[in-house]
Design an enzyme around this catalytic site. Structure first.
Site, PDB file in Angstrom:
ATOM      1  N   ASN A  11      70.324  25.079   3.577  1.00  0.00           N
ATOM      2  CA  ASN A  11      70.918  25.576   4.819  1.00  0.00           C
ATOM      3  C   ASN A  11      70.924  27.099   4.742  1.00  0.00           C
ATOM      4  OD1 ASN A  11      72.569  26.293   6.938  1.00  0.00           O
ATOM      5  ND2 ASN A  11      74.438  25.370   6.087  1.00  0.00           N
ATOM      6  N   LYS A  13      71.748  29.189   6.987  1.00  0.00           N
ATOM      7  CA  LYS A  13      72.827  29.810   7.768  1.00  0.00           C
ATOM      8  C   LYS A  13      72.274  30.978   8.608  1.00  0.00           C
ATOM      9  CE  LYS A  13      76.073  28.082   4.409  1.00  0.00           C
ATOM     10  NZ  LYS A  13      77.383  28.189   3.755  1.00  0.00           N
ATOM     11  N   HIS A  97      78.927  21.127  10.319  1.00  0.00           N
ATOM     12  CA  HIS A  97      79.163  21.946   9.121  1.00  0.00           C
ATOM     13  C   HIS A  97      80.553  22.580   9.225  1.00  0.00           C
ATOM     14  CE1 HIS A  97      78.897  25.217   6.240  1.00  0.00           C
ATOM     15  NE2 HIS A  97      77.936  24.534   5.663  1.00  0.00           N
ATOM     16  N   GLU A  99      81.630  25.458   8.689  1.00  0.00           N
ATOM     17  CA  GLU A  99      81.685  26.774   9.344  1.00  0.00           C
ATOM     18  C   GLU A  99      81.686  26.621  10.863  1.00  0.00           C
ATOM     19  OE1 GLU A  99      78.404  28.415   7.150  1.00  0.00           O
ATOM     20  OE2 GLU A  99      79.665  28.424   5.353  1.00  0.00           O
ATOM     21  N   GLU A 169      80.996  18.145   1.692  1.00  0.00           N
ATOM     22  CA  GLU A 169      81.112  19.557   1.323  1.00  0.00           C
ATOM     23  C   GLU A 169      82.583  19.955   1.319  1.00  0.00           C
ATOM     24  OE1 GLU A 169      77.169  21.693   2.124  1.00  0.00           O
ATOM     25  OE2 GLU A 169      78.355  21.834   3.946  1.00  0.00           O
ATOM     26  N   GLY A 175      80.385  28.473  -0.831  1.00  0.00           N
ATOM     27  CA  GLY A 175      80.203  29.916  -0.968  1.00  0.00           C
ATOM     28  C   GLY A 175      81.225  30.578  -1.884  1.00  0.00           C
ATOM     29  N   SER A 215      78.413  25.360  -3.476  1.00  0.00           N
ATOM     30  CA  SER A 215      78.058  26.101  -4.690  1.00  0.00           C
ATOM     31  C   SER A 215      77.141  25.324  -5.636  1.00  0.00           C
ATOM     32  CB  SER A 215      79.322  26.583  -5.421  1.00  0.00           C
ATOM     33  OG  SER A 215      80.064  27.452  -4.587  1.00  0.00           O
ATOM     34  N   GLY A 236      73.528  26.084   0.199  1.00  0.00           N
ATOM     35  CA  GLY A 236      73.603  27.275   1.044  1.00  0.00           C
ATOM     36  C   GLY A 236      72.999  28.471   0.333  1.00  0.00           C
ATOM     37  N   GLY A 237      73.844  29.286  -0.257  1.00  0.00           N
ATOM     38  CA  GLY A 237      73.423  30.545  -0.891  1.00  0.00           C
ATOM     39  C   GLY A 237      72.212  30.422  -1.796  1.00  0.00           C
TER      40      GLY A 237
HETATM   41  P1  PGA Z   1      76.893  27.167  -0.670  1.00  0.00           P
HETATM   42  O1  PGA Z   1      76.936  26.537   0.821  1.00  0.00           O
HETATM   43  O2  PGA Z   1      75.848  26.435  -1.425  1.00  0.00           O
HETATM   44  O3  PGA Z   1      76.586  28.619  -0.453  1.00  0.00           O
HETATM   45  O4  PGA Z   1      78.262  26.952  -1.245  1.00  0.00           O
HETATM   46  C1  PGA Z   1      76.790  25.174   1.026  1.00  0.00           C
HETATM   47  C2  PGA Z   1      76.813  24.872   2.499  1.00  0.00           C
HETATM   48  O5  PGA Z   1      77.555  25.523   3.237  1.00  0.00           O
HETATM   49  O6  PGA Z   1      76.071  23.974   2.976  1.00  0.00           O
END
Ligand code: PGA
Length: 253
Positions: A11, A13, A97, A99, A169, A175, A215, A236-237
């Site tokens: 993802n 983002k 998600h 967010e 999640e 994050g 993470s 994500g990251g």
């Molecule tokens: P992250 O994000 O791997 O940066 O923690 C995961 C996500 O939001 O899908």
């Protein structure tokens, strides 16, 4: 035994311009290679979807979107329909998600409408669920997840859910560098599968892929994937860098 093929999903983002996204996708396609025992999906921003779709055509990578709107077309400024995603080359769509729930007012009810729209267009929905830190501290993790699953999937038939993917999640792990322990992840994944079992029966519950997100990094993917009910990851990251993400994809090696 039903074989659940692992899925590693990235993802991106709100990161990467069109040219950056194409460059990353090309490098990733090269690093991932073609003979994989896992499915790999990347979800760039809307603006880069079509260009990335062209860049990964001959590769093992699939394309996903980070969101959609449930109407087919109309005066909905700023929204994107399921057919638009398909025309840009998408096969998957991430829905609900945390967010989006946190910053853009998404509720379990809107999540439900979006999954309906995805299902009606044969897009593979990745339904995101997860508890906040406060929920976990007050022992509400399972009631929160139960509600997200029940309302998110309200009104769907067994057949509707054959393409469904769930992503667990925990909001406190996104994050933050704090990953759930493998036991915490397995406990929740087992719980989510049991709620599917109760509502839809064993066959569907056993076939649905449940991803872990929060993470995920090259150094924790193998232990997470070793858990019985963890079928992949939503990253994500660590999906933004092709080398790092390909190391996650190659967790078997
Ligand atoms: P992250 O994000 O791997 O940066 O923690 C995961 C996500 O939001 O899908």
């Amino acid at each position: 035994m039903i074989d659940r093929r692992p899925l590693i999903a990235g993802n991106w983002k709100m990161f990467k311009t069109c040219s950056e996204a194409v460059e990353t996708a090309k490098q990733l396609a090269h690093l991932v290679g073609i003979d994989q025992e896992v499915d790999v999906m990347i979800a760039p921003p809307f603006t880069a979807l079509e260009k990335v779709s062209d860049a990964i055509k001959e590769s093992h990578l699939s394309l996903g979107a980070q969101n959609l709107f449930w109407e087919s077309e109309g005066a909905y400024t700023g929204e994107i329909s399921p057919s638009m995603l398909i025309s840009a080359g998408c096969e998957y769509v991430i829905i609900g998600h945390s967010e989006r729930r946190q910053y853009f007012g998404e509720s379990d009810e809107t999540v439900n409408r979006k999954i309906r729209a995805a299902v009606n267009h044969d897009l593979k929905p990745i339904l995101c669920v997860g508890e906040s830190e406060k929920d976990r501290e007050s022992n509400d993790t399972f009631s929160v997840l139960d509600k997200q699953m029940k309302i998110g999937l309200k009104g769907f038939s067994l057949d509707d859910l054959k393409l469904l993917i769930i992503a667990y999640e925990p909001v406190w792990a996104i994050g933050t560098g704090k990953t759930a322990t493998v036991d915490q992840a397995q406990e929740v994944h087992g719980f989510l599968r049991s709620t599917l079992d109760k509502s839809y029966g064993n066959k569907l519950a056993k076939s649905i892929r449940i991803l872990y997100g929060g993470s995920v990094k090259p150094n924790n993917i193998s232990e997470l994937m070793a858990m019985a009910d963890v079928d992949g990851a939503l990253v994500g990251g660590a999906s933004l860098d092709p080398e790092t993400f390909s190391n996650i994809v190659h967790f078997l090696k």
